[in-house]
Motif scaffolding. Structure first.
Motif, short mmCIF file in Angstrom:
data_model
loop_
_atom_site.label_atom_id
_atom_site.label_comp_id
_atom_site.label_asym_id
_atom_site.label_seq_id
_atom_site.Cartn_x
_atom_site.Cartn_y
_atom_site.Cartn_z
N GLU A 1 2.93 -9.69 10.47
CA GLU A 1 1.86 -8.68 10.82
C GLU A 1 2.18 -7.41 10.14
OE1 GLU A 1 1.55 -8.21 15.03
OE2 GLU A 1 0.96 -10.09 15.16
N ILE A 2 3.59 -6.95 10.22
CA ILE A 2 4.27 -5.64 9.60
C ILE A 2 3.70 -5.83 7.93
CG2 ILE A 2 6.15 -4.37 9.01
CD1 ILE A 2 7.42 -5.35 11.73
N LEU A 3 4.12 -6.79 7.23
CA LEU A 3 3.89 -7.08 5.94
C LEU A 3 2.45 -6.70 5.53
CD1 LEU A 3 4.88 -7.42 3.20
CD2 LEU A 3 4.39 -9.89 3.44
N ILE A 4 1.50 -7.42 6.36
CA ILE A 4 0.14 -7.39 5.96
C ILE A 4 -0.46 -5.91 5.99
CG2 ILE A 4 -2.43 -7.85 6.59
CD1 ILE A 4 -1.13 -10.57 7.84
N ASP A 5 0.00 -5.08 7.21
CA ASP A 5 -0.14 -3.74 7.30
C ASP A 5 0.33 -2.83 6.43
OD1 ASP A 5 -1.50 -2.01 8.91
OD2 ASP A 5 -0.33 -2.10 10.48
N TYR A 6 1.59 -3.17 6.23
CA TYR A 6 2.42 -2.38 5.19
C TYR A 6 1.79 -2.34 3.68
CZ TYR A 6 6.41 -0.90 2.43
OH TYR A 6 7.21 -0.11 1.25
N MET A 7 1.30 -3.63 3.25
CA MET A 7 0.77 -3.92 1.89
C MET A 7 -0.42 -3.36 1.82
SD MET A 7 2.62 -5.77 0.01
CE MET A 7 1.87 -6.59 -1.30
N HIS A 8 -1.18 -3.38 3.01
CA HIS A 8 -2.44 -2.56 2.91
C HIS A 8 -2.40 -1.20 2.96
CE1 HIS A 8 -6.89 -2.44 3.55
NE2 HIS A 8 -6.51 -1.43 4.50
N GLN A 9 -1.48 -0.63 3.72
CA GLN A 9 -1.33 1.05 3.58
C GLN A 9 -0.55 1.44 2.59
OE1 GLN A 9 -0.04 2.11 7.63
NE2 GLN A 9 0.94 3.93 6.90
N GLU A 10 0.53 0.94 2.18
CA GLU A 10 1.41 1.35 1.07
C GLU A 10 0.90 1.05 -0.31
OE1 GLU A 10 4.07 3.08 1.50
OE2 GLU A 10 4.88 3.36 -0.54
N TYR A 11 0.29 -0.29 -0.63
CA TYR A 11 -0.12 -0.71 -1.89
C TYR A 11 -1.57 -0.96 -1.98
CZ TYR A 11 4.93 -1.47 -2.41
OH TYR A 11 6.29 -1.34 -2.35
N ASN A 12 -2.26 -0.73 -1.02
CA ASN A 12 -3.70 -0.93 -0.93
C ASN A 12 -3.84 -2.20 -1.42
OD1 ASN A 12 -6.36 -0.24 -0.36
ND2 ASN A 12 -6.82 0.65 -2.12
N ILE A 13 -3.23 -3.36 -1.10
CA ILE A 13 -3.28 -4.51 -1.43
C ILE A 13 -3.70 -5.33 -0.12
CG2 ILE A 13 -2.32 -6.78 -2.21
CD1 ILE A 13 -0.47 -5.18 -4.21
N ASP A 14 -4.75 -6.24 -0.28
CA ASP A 14 -5.16 -7.07 1.09
C ASP A 14 -4.77 -8.29 1.01
OD1 ASP A 14 -6.20 -7.88 3.16
OD2 ASP A 14 -8.30 -7.63 2.81
N LEU A 15 -3.67 -8.87 1.71
CA LEU A 15 -3.03 -10.15 1.44
C LEU A 15 -4.04 -11.36 1.74
CD1 LEU A 15 0.70 -9.75 2.68
CD2 LEU A 15 -0.17 -10.16 0.53
N GLY A 16 -4.93 -10.99 2.77
CA GLY A 16 -6.03 -11.87 2.88
C GLY A 16 -5.66 -13.12 3.28
N LYS A 17 -6.44 -14.11 3.26
CA LYS A 17 -6.14 -15.49 4.12
C LYS A 17 -5.44 -16.34 3.18
CE LYS A 17 -10.68 -17.85 2.64
NZ LYS A 17 -10.91 -16.96 1.47
N ASN A 18 -4.97 -16.09 2.06
CA ASN A 18 -4.37 -17.00 1.09
C ASN A 18 -2.44 -16.73 1.34
OD1 ASN A 18 -6.39 -17.97 -0.15
ND2 ASN A 18 -6.11 -16.72 -1.99
#
Lengths: 331, 162
Positions: free
Chosen positions: A234-251
């Motif tokens: 959960e932290i990684l999904i949130d962090y990627m979104h906030q820090e790099y604006n990358i949505d990890l998505g369902k993959n």
């Protein structure tokens, strides 16, 4: 540091697990399981050595090669001074590197091996990792029979050994590219919340890999992180979104949440961990899917927490590292 | 001059980074069931106390000894039971469940020593069991003795040694 490979292939792989892994959802796909944590040995450490050497044995048997035909063995584990690997390596009489990247050792080994093969220094080699729940508990935490309460964020070190055979001989899986991680410090100090420690390193490595390869998340059928567990994921999904604006998505998924049945096996708390975790999940269930062509490209992102009990007691933050390797199916 | 300035900004950025990362981590921290843990520990710890009292009553009436002697017998009994259950391999699960309910009483002390002893038996009697038996309990013993000396002194000098 990202580079691509021309002629490196994954030919064979094998996994050996313990009783907890057998009871997990991936149990049926493991090549060999021990129902006893001692694996018919006297100590936890010897059991780990046995499981590791069993996995190398299985890979050699699958490859129908004699150990003398293998150019190099790279192996890593969590025990002090990488001893499980060294002790398992003796009987094979193969040139040997023992490596330590904590739980990122498997991908670290694959990167080193692929680079040597692609550089035409060697033709083939085996990369192994092992971990054992009890030997890790003994080394990093409390005596195994001591029932210390743990918080929900604690992860459960997986038990067993996993090996993969790489060579320049064409197969259905190609090692396509890799990114070497950097040591990351996010001021995390809780040894019972490794997901939070390692998510930052995973984020950094995924970001740099995608940037260097000029790709997006959608270019991969699966991005699999090492052993972040439920909360680290959960932290990684949130962090990627906030820090790099990358949505990890369902993959995206985390192997720590896949190895055990988190609802039925309550003792695993937030999920699986250990160098074995991502190796066991990917060798037992992801590589076969690549071979069948169900996946085209997969990014394995192994994450490791770099610390020792001594440094934690000296109030130093826990650092982390993460290495990534991209695998492609060949039609 | 220029490099120095940039390094300051870099440090600043990095610190900000850590703070915002910590916020993300805190957001995904599960809440521990503290109240339930406390109630379970209270009930189980109380039960251990009740068992201890029953043992004292049993020893005084059965062996016709003083309450003070019976207390020592009770402690030995509880220590033996928790060591035995640890050796049989299921006491750690009880402790994980009851937490401080079994750690704070004498059972927790015995459990910590027994588990350390079992863990290191393969390393031999000297470097294994001998060196590690007090791995967890050593701090309790050290600071227990220091505290006992300290409070004993207070009692002797200020309370007239009663």
């Amino acid at each position: 540091m990202t580079f691509t490979y021309d002629d490196v292939y994954i030919n064979y792989y094998a996994t050996v697990g313990g009783p907890y892994e057998k009871d997990g959802p991936l149990g049926p796909s493991l090549d060999k399981v021990y129902t006893n944590l001692y694996a018919d040995e006297k100590t936890w450490e010897q059991a780990e050595v046995k499981m590791l050497s069993d996995s190398i044995d299985l890979v050699l048997r699958n490859s129908k090669k004699d150990s003398q035909d293998v150019d190099l063995l790279i192996s890593g584990d969590l025990l002090n001074q990488v001893t499980a690997s060294s002790y398992a390596a003796l009987k094979f009489n193969i040139p040997f590197f023992g490596i330590y990247g904590a739980c990122s050792s498997s991908v670290e080994g694959i990167i080193l091996m692929s680079s040597l093969i692609d550089g035409k220094k060697i033709k083939n080699g085996i990369v192994s990792v092992s971990s054992h729940n009890m030997s890790s508990e003994k080394q990093f935490r409390n005596p195994t029979e001591y029932g210390a309460p743990k918080p929900k964020t604690a992860t459960f070190t997986s038990t067993g050994g996993a090996s993969v055979f790489l060579s320049n001989q064409k197969s259905k899986i190609r090692v396509e590219s890799s990114t070497i991680g950097k040591v990351v410090d996010m001021d995390q100090t809780d040894p019972f919340n490794m997901g939070a420690v390692m998510a930052a390193a995973a984020g950094d490595t995924i970001y740099r890999h995608l940037k260097d390869m000029k790709r997006t998340v959608n270019d991969y059928d699966l991005i699999l992180t090492g052993d972040l567990g439920v909360y680290g994921r959960e932290i990684l999904i949130d962090y990627m979104h906030q820090e790099y604006n990358i949505d990890l998505g369902k993959n995206y998924d985390d192997s720590g949440t896949m190895l055990y049945n988190l609802e039925k096996q309550e003792e695993v708390m937030a999920g699986a961990s250990g160098p074995l975790c991502i190796a066991m999940v990917s060798y037992s269930s992801i590589l076969p899917l690549l071979e069948k062509g169900k996946f085209q490209r997969v990014l394995l992102v192994a994450t490791g927490a770099l610390f020792s009990p001594t440094f934690v007691y000296q109030h130093k933050p826990i650092y982390s590292i993460s290495h990534a390797v991209s695998l492609e199916a060949i039609k | 001059m220029k490099t120095r300035k940039s390094s300051i900004i870099l440090v600043g950025d990095f610190l900000m980074d850590k703070i915002s990362y910590k916020k993300i981590v805190d957001r995904h921290k599960p809440t521990e069931t503290r109240l339930i843990n406390a109630i379970v520990a209270f009930v189980v710890g109380g039960l251990v106390g009740v068992i201890g009292q029953l043992l004292i009553d049993f020893y005084t009436s059965w062996l016709h000894i003083t309450t003070q002697d019976a207390t020592s017998f009770m402690i030995v009994t509880l220590v033996f039971i928790s060591c035995l259950f640890t050796a049989l391999g299921f006491f750690d699960k009880w402790v994980t469940f009851a937490k401080c309910g079994l750690i704070i009483p004498i059972t927790g002390f015995a459990h910590s020593m027994m588990s350390s002893g079992m863990e290191y038996k393969h390393e031999g009697p000297i470097y294994g069991v001998g060196a590690n038996l007090f791995k967890l309990a050593g701090s309790v013993i050290l600071y227990g003795i220091v505290a006992a000396w300290f409070f004993g002194m207070i009692r002797y000098y200020f309370l007239g040694g009663v």
